[in-house]
Design an enzyme around this catalytic site. Structure first.
Site, short mmCIF file in Angstrom:
data_model
loop_
_atom_site.label_atom_id
_atom_site.label_comp_id
_atom_site.label_asym_id
_atom_site.label_seq_id
_atom_site.Cartn_x
_atom_site.Cartn_y
_atom_site.Cartn_z
N GLU A 73 -9.35 -10.54 -7.49
CA GLU A 73 -8.41 -9.41 -7.37
C GLU A 73 -7.36 -9.43 -8.48
OE1 GLU A 73 -7.15 -9.76 -3.27
OE2 GLU A 73 -9.15 -9.22 -2.53
N ARG A 115 3.52 -7.14 8.88
CA ARG A 115 2.83 -6.08 9.64
C ARG A 115 3.35 -6.01 11.07
NH1 ARG A 115 -3.13 -7.71 7.42
NH2 ARG A 115 -3.23 -6.36 5.59
N ASN A 133 -1.64 -0.36 7.22
CA ASN A 133 -1.04 -1.66 7.59
C ASN A 133 -0.17 -2.26 6.47
OD1 ASN A 133 -3.03 -2.50 5.90
ND2 ASN A 133 -4.16 -3.72 7.39
N PHE A 173 -15.23 2.85 7.93
CA PHE A 173 -13.91 3.30 7.49
C PHE A 173 -13.71 3.20 5.97
CE2 PHE A 173 -13.55 -1.13 8.97
CZ PHE A 173 -13.06 -1.76 7.82
N ARG A 202 -0.76 -14.88 3.70
CA ARG A 202 -1.51 -14.27 4.81
C ARG A 202 -0.76 -14.46 6.14
NH1 ARG A 202 -6.17 -11.13 4.06
NH2 ARG A 202 -7.11 -12.07 5.90
N LYS A 248 0.84 -1.20 0.00
CA LYS A 248 0.00 0.00 0.00
C LYS A 248 0.88 1.26 0.00
CE LYS A 248 -3.56 -2.52 2.57
NZ LYS A 248 -4.50 -2.48 3.70
N HIS A 293 -1.45 -5.75 1.50
CA HIS A 293 -2.69 -6.53 1.38
C HIS A 293 -2.38 -7.86 0.71
CE1 HIS A 293 -6.80 -7.64 0.19
NE2 HIS A 293 -6.24 -7.99 -0.96
N THR A 306 -4.74 -8.40 10.41
CA THR A 306 -5.08 -7.07 9.88
C THR A 306 -4.56 -5.95 10.78
OG1 THR A 306 -7.07 -8.00 8.91
CG2 THR A 306 -7.01 -5.62 9.13
N TYR A 324 -12.24 -3.10 -2.73
CA TYR A 324 -12.76 -3.20 -1.36
C TYR A 324 -14.29 -3.24 -1.32
CZ TYR A 324 -8.11 -2.48 0.69
OH TYR A 324 -6.80 -2.64 1.08
#
Ligand code: CMP
Length: 151
Positions: free
Chosen positions: A127, A103, A113, A58, A86, A10, A116, A92, A50
């Protein structure tokens, strides 16, 4: 079994110089990079990405943040890559991640964070299609791979 997953560093991760270290962790684990590009996502792309979070309070901040700067979008391939990535990324919320996860090592803020990763086979397929054209994904040459590792 061999899978493909979508991974995005990100804008906060890109600005903090975490592209190289993130790629190194996934390469070290044994996964193969099959697509990579740097782009500033459009609002349409971010909202589609998203879309399942549209009702969350949010959502607006999340879309503004993800469109605020360059994102490093990637597709990685390998055995059980969706679940394993993951695990390498961590929960998260960076405050609940184990040290050693991406993270856990680099972040403290749930809204910033760093990275993704797709959470299921169906999300990965969706995706990858959303962020990439099929011709942007490469097939590795198996004989070259053998040649590199025989040396
Ligand atoms: P990601 O893995 O990209 O998937 C959904 C994102 O929503 C998540 O990472 C977080 O960045 C964001 N998110 C989830 N929960 C919250 C929250 N409570 N506040 C702000 N952002 C959140």
């Amino acid at each position: 079994c061999t899978e493909r997953t979508f991974v995005a560093i990100k804008p906060d991760g890109v600005h903090r110089g975490l592209i190289g270290r993130t790629i190194a962790r996934l390469e070290d684990k044994g996964y193969s990079l099959v697509a990579l590009k740097l782009l500033k996502p459009s609002r349409t792309l971010a909202e589609s990405h998203y879309e399942s979070l549209r009702s969350k309070p949010f959502f607006g901040d999340l879309v503004s943040f993800i469109t605020s700067g360059p994102v490093c979008a990637m597709v990685w391939e390998g055995k059980d890559v969706i679940g394993q990535v993951r695990k390498l990324i961590g929960n998260t919320d960076p405050l609940t991640c184990a040290p050693g996860t991406i993270r856990g090592d680099f972040g403290i803020d749930i809204g910033r964070n760093i990275i993704h990763g797709s959470d299921s086979i169906s999300s990965a397929e969706r995706e990858i299609q959303l962020w990439f054209h099929s011709e942007e994904l490469v097939d590795w040459n198996p004989s070259l791979h053998e040649w590199v590792y025989e040396k």
